[in-house]
Write a protein that holds these residues in place. Structure first.
Motif, PDB file in Angstrom:
ATOM      1  N   PHE A 155      41.811  26.291 123.613  1.00 15.73           N
ATOM      2  CA  PHE A 155      42.194  25.978 122.242  1.00 15.73           C
ATOM      3  C   PHE A 155      41.123  26.266 121.196  1.00 15.73           C
ATOM      4  CE2 PHE A 155      40.296  22.200 124.028  1.00 15.73           C
ATOM      5  CZ  PHE A 155      39.520  21.669 123.004  1.00 15.73           C
ATOM      6  N   ALA A 156      39.877  26.505 121.581  1.00 15.30           N
ATOM      7  CA  ALA A 156      38.833  26.729 120.572  1.00 15.30           C
ATOM      8  C   ALA A 156      37.668  27.495 121.177  1.00 15.30           C
ATOM      9  CB  ALA A 156      38.348  25.403 119.991  1.00 15.30           C
ATOM     10  N   SER A 289      46.250  21.344 118.671  1.00 13.11           N
ATOM     11  CA  SER A 289      46.380  22.797 118.536  1.00 13.11           C
ATOM     12  C   SER A 289      47.190  23.199 117.311  1.00 13.11           C
ATOM     13  CB  SER A 289      47.050  23.391 119.785  1.00 13.11           C
ATOM     14  OG  SER A 289      46.344  23.042 120.952  1.00 13.11           O
ATOM     15  N   VAL A 294      43.857  22.072 113.911  1.00 16.71           N
ATOM     16  CA  VAL A 294      43.128  23.310 113.629  1.00 16.71           C
ATOM     17  C   VAL A 294      42.250  23.140 112.398  1.00 16.71           C
ATOM     18  CG1 VAL A 294      43.446  25.666 112.762  1.00 16.71           C
ATOM     19  CG2 VAL A 294      44.661  24.913 114.820  1.00 16.71           C
ATOM     20  N   LEU A 297      39.233  21.232 113.479  1.00 13.09           N
ATOM     21  CA  LEU A 297      38.339  22.077 114.270  1.00 13.09           C
ATOM     22  C   LEU A 297      37.519  22.986 113.356  1.00 13.09           C
ATOM     23  CD1 LEU A 297      40.777  23.020 117.183  1.00 13.09           C
ATOM     24  CD2 LEU A 297      38.639  21.746 117.444  1.00 13.09           C
ATOM     25  N   ARG A 298      38.169  23.600 112.390  1.00 14.19           N
ATOM     26  CA  ARG A 298      37.448  24.468 111.457  1.00 14.19           C
ATOM     27  C   ARG A 298      36.409  23.679 110.669  1.00 14.19           C
ATOM     28  NH1 ARG A 298      42.562  26.307 109.297  1.00 14.19           N
ATOM     29  NH2 ARG A 298      43.383  28.069 110.494  1.00 14.19           N
ATOM     30  N   PRO A 304      39.156  27.863 116.041  1.00 15.50           N
ATOM     31  CA  PRO A 304      40.391  27.668 116.784  1.00 15.50           C
ATOM     32  C   PRO A 304      40.927  29.002 117.292  1.00 15.50           C
ATOM     33  CG  PRO A 304      40.453  26.525 114.661  1.00 15.50           C
ATOM     34  CD  PRO A 304      39.273  27.447 114.632  1.00 15.50           C
ATOM     35  N   ASP A 307      43.273  31.102 115.230  1.00 15.65           N
ATOM     36  CA  ASP A 307      42.785  31.989 114.166  1.00 15.65           C
ATOM     37  C   ASP A 307      42.631  33.425 114.648  1.00 15.65           C
ATOM     38  OD1 ASP A 307      42.686  29.833 112.519  1.00 15.65           O
ATOM     39  OD2 ASP A 307      40.504  29.600 112.539  1.00 15.65           O
TER      40      ASP A 307
END
Length: 308
Positions: A155-156, A289, A294, A297-298, A304, A307
């Motif tokens: 996922f990242a 996710s 997302v 996460l960013r 992510p 992206d």
């Protein structure tokens, strides 16, 4: 078990992610895991590994007592237990808080080194979701029958950096890492034999032909947060950590950036645990996710896979 939507099935994923997972699950092992099994075949080191597993068992018991999750079992849709790699601690706690506000479901996050958490899962810890800092320890659990490839979703991604104390007199420099290590420097890093950040660091240093020299000066630790702490206190000259950890540590500064390897990216992988389909864990993973996850996460510096 039903297969949850996975970035591996989408066209925007990197070739490295596909190649890495194809290799991992076809062979059932990885270089890092082979070294781990060889290490545990030696009596003294096996006893050490067993002792550490007992320590983590004790810590998990304390977590359950403190958080009131003593009756928690994997698959309980009213409360989830998420095992997260140490480098994911802050972002997963933020996502968990968002999720609880939206759904009313409490998400307990237990953060530690991926290797320690994987051993807890193998020993039967009642976690619903395991968020690992690389695929190797997830693969290790697959080979032990604790989950299947259908339960796995990357996922990242992240990046390695060299850090030094913010109080250091040394110019942090710009760009690459080949000139980032002063002669005789002591460097803190996750143990390359089993800690994901250390495994990634060894690979990167070998690519730069720096491993033979620097490996003799490494201070091996259990996870990237310990390395950051040693650097911040001035106990070591430098550390190799994830960029995301360096971003949230006020007492360190980035001294150099490792180039990313598109064919072998730093991947964070989620694995759904528990008996049956565990829809509660899958819903939380979908949230992580999805758009809100997302964005978190960013904000914490991760890339992510959505992206890509």
């Amino acid at each position: 078990m039903r297969q949850s939507p996975s970035p591996l099935n989408r066209s925007h994923n990197t070739k490295g992610a596909k190649r890495r997972f194809g290799k991992t699950f076809q062979t059932g092992s990885s270089p890092g895991m082979v070294r781990a099994s060889q290490r545990q075949s030696e009596p003294g080191l096996f006893m050490f590994a067993s002792f550490r597993q007992l320590v983590w068992s004790g810590l998990l018991s304390v977590l359950i007592a403190v958080t009131g999750t003593g009756s928690l079992q994997a698959g309980d849709e009213n409360r989830l237990l998420v095992f997260a790699a140490a480098s994911l601690k802050d972002v997963v706690e933020a996502v968990a808080e968002d999720y609880q506000k939206k759904t009313g479901i409490k998400v307990v996050v237990s953060a530690a080194g991926s290797s320690a958490l994987a051993r807890q899962v193998a020993a039967g810890a009642p976690a619903d979701l395991f968020l690992s800092a690389n695929p190797d320890w997830v693969d290790w659990l697959v080979t032990r029958g604790r989950l299947t490839t259908e339960d796995i979703q990357p996922f990242a991604s992240n990046r390695l950096v060299v850090v030094q104390s913010a109080q250091s007199d040394r110019d942090p420099g710009t760009g690459g890492v080949t000139q980032s290590f002063p002669f005789g420097a002591r460097i803190a890093v996750g143990d390359p034999d089993h800690v994901p950040v250390g495994i990634y660091a060894r690979r990167a240093l070998k690519e730069l032909q720096l491993w033979d020299d620097l490996s003799k000066r490494l201070i091996r630790v259990d996870n990237t947060r310990v390395a950051l702490s040693l650097v911040a206190r001035g106990d070591v000259n430098q550390g190799i950590v994830y960029q995301t950890d360096a971003m949230i540590a006020p007492d360190v500064e980035i001294a150099g950036l490792f180039d990313t390897d598109p064919d072998a990216p730093i991947l964070y992988v989620a694995a759904v645990l528990g008996e049956g389909d565990n829809p509660g864990a899958r819903r939380f993973l979908a949230f992580l996710s999805g758009q809100e996850g997302v964005e978190r996460l960013r904000a914490f510096g991760f890339e992510p896979l959505a992206d890509r």
